[in-house]
Design a protein around this motif. Structure first.
Motif, short mmCIF file in Angstrom:
data_model
loop_
_atom_site.label_atom_id
_atom_site.label_comp_id
_atom_site.label_asym_id
_atom_site.label_seq_id
_atom_site.Cartn_x
_atom_site.Cartn_y
_atom_site.Cartn_z
N GLN A 177 0.74 -1.26 -0.04
CA GLN A 177 -0.17 0.06 -0.15
C GLN A 177 0.84 1.15 0.05
O GLN A 177 0.65 2.26 -0.83
CB GLN A 177 -0.91 -0.09 1.26
CG GLN A 177 -1.78 1.25 1.43
CD GLN A 177 -2.23 1.53 2.81
OE1 GLN A 177 -2.12 0.60 3.70
NE2 GLN A 177 -2.87 2.64 2.88
N LEU A 178 1.81 1.09 1.07
CA LEU A 178 2.58 2.58 0.87
C LEU A 178 3.59 2.76 -0.25
O LEU A 178 3.53 3.88 -0.90
CB LEU A 178 3.75 2.46 2.07
CG LEU A 178 4.56 3.52 2.41
CD1 LEU A 178 3.74 4.79 2.75
CD2 LEU A 178 5.45 3.26 3.77
N TYR A 179 3.99 1.41 -0.86
CA TYR A 179 4.86 1.85 -2.17
C TYR A 179 3.82 2.56 -3.26
O TYR A 179 4.22 3.36 -3.69
CB TYR A 179 5.31 0.55 -2.60
CG TYR A 179 6.02 0.30 -4.03
CD1 TYR A 179 7.31 0.37 -3.73
CD2 TYR A 179 5.34 0.29 -5.19
CE1 TYR A 179 8.17 0.34 -4.98
CE2 TYR A 179 6.19 0.32 -6.40
CZ TYR A 179 7.65 0.36 -6.19
OH TYR A 179 8.42 0.36 -7.37
N PHE A 180 2.65 1.78 -3.28
CA PHE A 180 1.74 2.32 -4.62
C PHE A 180 1.21 3.57 -4.24
O PHE A 180 1.34 4.66 -4.97
CB PHE A 180 0.61 1.31 -4.80
CG PHE A 180 1.25 -0.06 -5.82
CD1 PHE A 180 1.54 0.18 -7.04
CD2 PHE A 180 1.26 -1.20 -4.91
CE1 PHE A 180 2.34 -0.76 -7.64
CE2 PHE A 180 1.75 -2.15 -5.70
CZ PHE A 180 2.14 -2.26 -6.94
N ASP A 181 0.92 3.94 -2.91
CA ASP A 181 0.43 5.16 -2.59
C ASP A 181 1.40 6.39 -2.72
O ASP A 181 1.32 7.43 -3.35
CB ASP A 181 0.06 5.14 -1.10
CG ASP A 181 -0.47 6.33 -0.44
OD1 ASP A 181 -1.87 6.34 -0.30
OD2 ASP A 181 0.12 7.48 0.09
N PHE A 182 2.83 6.13 -2.21
CA PHE A 182 3.78 7.20 -2.43
C PHE A 182 4.24 7.35 -3.84
O PHE A 182 4.48 8.29 -4.40
CB PHE A 182 4.84 6.88 -1.26
CG PHE A 182 5.83 8.10 -1.16
CD1 PHE A 182 5.42 9.17 -1.03
CD2 PHE A 182 7.17 7.83 -1.30
CE1 PHE A 182 6.11 10.37 -1.08
CE2 PHE A 182 8.09 8.97 -1.25
CZ PHE A 182 7.43 10.12 -1.10
N SER A 183 4.47 6.25 -4.57
CA SER A 183 4.76 6.19 -5.92
C SER A 183 3.65 6.93 -6.69
O SER A 183 3.93 7.81 -7.55
CB SER A 183 4.86 4.83 -6.59
OG SER A 183 5.28 4.62 -7.70
#
Length: 464
Positions: free
Chosen positions: A235-241
């Motif tokens: 989630q954090l990867y795709f959110d920040f990306s």
């Protein structure tokens, strides 16, 4: 206002583009950006808009005073005063409750109602970077219009990237001009980021939020702990990306090239490489203004290790007011120390194993980053380190979701490679071609359909 919201997409963005390319041609790029950015922030809060503008104006006065000061003592005094002013505001709004309640164990009712102003962490660091560059004379010429538009530019205002004045000064001074190729590259990147956020990040957030909110009320098993923690890691990867793609895409749509802030960080083979790929501009800021302040790599290996650990510890504190963020920063500091010791005394090449080890270390550190407290953090650590029998029935959909996310993260090219943004490699697609315009439209349409069915969620880094 959230980039991945229907209000932004259907109301603010069309208005902003029309205003910028019609009115902006007459009043200039910098004036257009200031008006749009003030409107963007003011929709959230007028009082905190006034606070932000006051802090930005004060920082400009300090910078101008430093530039005009004749003695080194005066220059340094105004630098310290300017940094103290910015950090004082950040400290009051972000850390008052934590210090009074958690550190001092005192009655914190008098600071309990303080609301963290949106973007204060980011515009504070950007102001500090600017005033420091004026002090060291890497920035010698500036004016109010360019400075205010540089700080306020709404695509990067809320959650970065943390932009240096020299990154965008030249673009800001240019007149508004229509460049189809640059604009469509921005549209393509915005569409990809929009899709990542609404389809991938928001999907993983469902199970991630459910897992972390139930830790204190339910028994957490080995399988649930690994699935829940992996859900947040993705989630954090795709959110920040997704946010970084949308910010840079919007920058291109308004004629500015923002610095790269995210570049396939989970493919890193060391923790140093990870921080050269994850929140790149924050790493750059911490390296210049914290790591070097502690001595950096100029005073021996012991000082280098200490400086690195302290930099990550303060980086953790910057992310949030809580012991979990301190633990997260300490873990990354410890990873750095271990990695540097390995490189100095062993330094055997590990190839793909190094990528796996780095990813797992980062993944484990995300647990305190997300957990509600230290007790929940320890519960998850205990569960993931205590193997048990797999459940009688495994939800194959969840297994496929995690597997699919990891495949995309590790095997697919990143968004910047796809459009060829600020690198020497050939772009994988020609965003000028009509078929890719339709692809971008399809990604946006799917994202909007999802938002109609399920409301948007805020970007994770909006909380910092």
């Amino acid at each position: 206002m959230i980039f991945s919201s229907l209000d932004f997409f259907y109301l603010f963005l069309p208005f902003a583009l029309i205003f910028h390319y019609v009115v902006g041609e007459k009043i200039g790029r910098r004036a257009s950006i200031i008006i749009l950015s003030v409107t963007f922030y003011g929709i959230w809060s007028i009082p905190y808009l006034c606070l932000m503008l006051s802090l930005i104006a004060a920082n400009y006065v300090f910078a101008h005073t430093i530039k005009r000061s004749k003695t080194q003592i005066a220059r340094k005094s105004f630098l310290i005063l300017g940094i103290a002013c910015s950090l004082g505001a950040l400290g009051y709004f972000k850390y008052s409750y934590f210090i009074v309640n958690d550190v001092l164990s005192m009655d914190a009712s008098f600071v309990e109602g303080i609301i963290l102003p949106l973007a204060i962490s980011f515009y504070t660091f950007q102001q500090i970077a600017f005033i420091t560059h004026v002090y060291d004379k890497s920035v010698t010429e500036f004016d109010p219009l360019t400075y205010f538009s540089y700080i306020l530019f709404f695509p990067q205002l809320i959650a970065g990237p943390i932009v240096d004045y020299t990154d965008v000064e030249r673009d800001l001074r240019k007149p508004v001009e229509r460049n189809r190729t640059i604009f469509l590259s921005g549209v393509a990147l915005f569409a990809i980021g929009f899709f990542k956020k609404t389809i991938f990040a928001d999907y993983y957030s469902i199970d991630s939020d459910s897992f972390y909110s139930s830790i204190s009320t339910q028994d957490i098993g080995f399988y649930e702990a690994w699935y829940g923690s992996f859900s947040y890691t993705l989630q954090l990867y795709f959110d920040f990306s997704g946010y970084c793609d949308m910010a840079i895409g919007l920058g291109l749509m308004f004629g500015l090239q923002l610095p790269i802030n995210f570049y396939s960080p989970y493919k890193s083979s060391s923790i140093q490489e990870f921080w050269r790929r994850w929140h790149i501009t924050l790493g750059r800021f911490l390296n210049r203004h914290v790591y070097r302040l502690f001595g950096g790599n100029r005073k021996g290996f012991t000082v280098e290790l200490t400086a690195g650990f302290m930099t990550f510890l303060l980086g953790g504190i910057w992310h949030g007011a809580g012991f979990t963020f301190i633990l997260w920063g300490a873990l990354h500091g410890a990873y750095l120390v271990i990695n540097k010791l390995y490189q100095k005394y062993i330094n055997l090449p590990l190839g793909i194993v190094a990528i796996f080890i780095t990813f797992m270390a980062v993944h484990l550190a995300w647990i305190p980053f997300r957990a509600e407290g230290l007790a929940d953090t320890l519960t998850v650590f205990k569960a993931i380190s205590t193997p048990t029998m797999l459940p009688a029935e495994i939800d194959i959909t969840k297994v496929l979701a995690i597997t699919s996310g990891l495949i995309i993260v590790f095997l697919f090219p990143n968004s910047l490679q796809i459009i060829g943004y600020q690198n020497n490699t050939r772009p994988l697609i020609n965003t000028d071609h009509v078929r890719y315009i339709f692809v971008a439209g399809a990604l946006v349409s799917l994202s909007i359909l999802k938002l109609i069915l399920i409301p948007h969620t805020a970007f994770i880094y909006y909380d910092f």
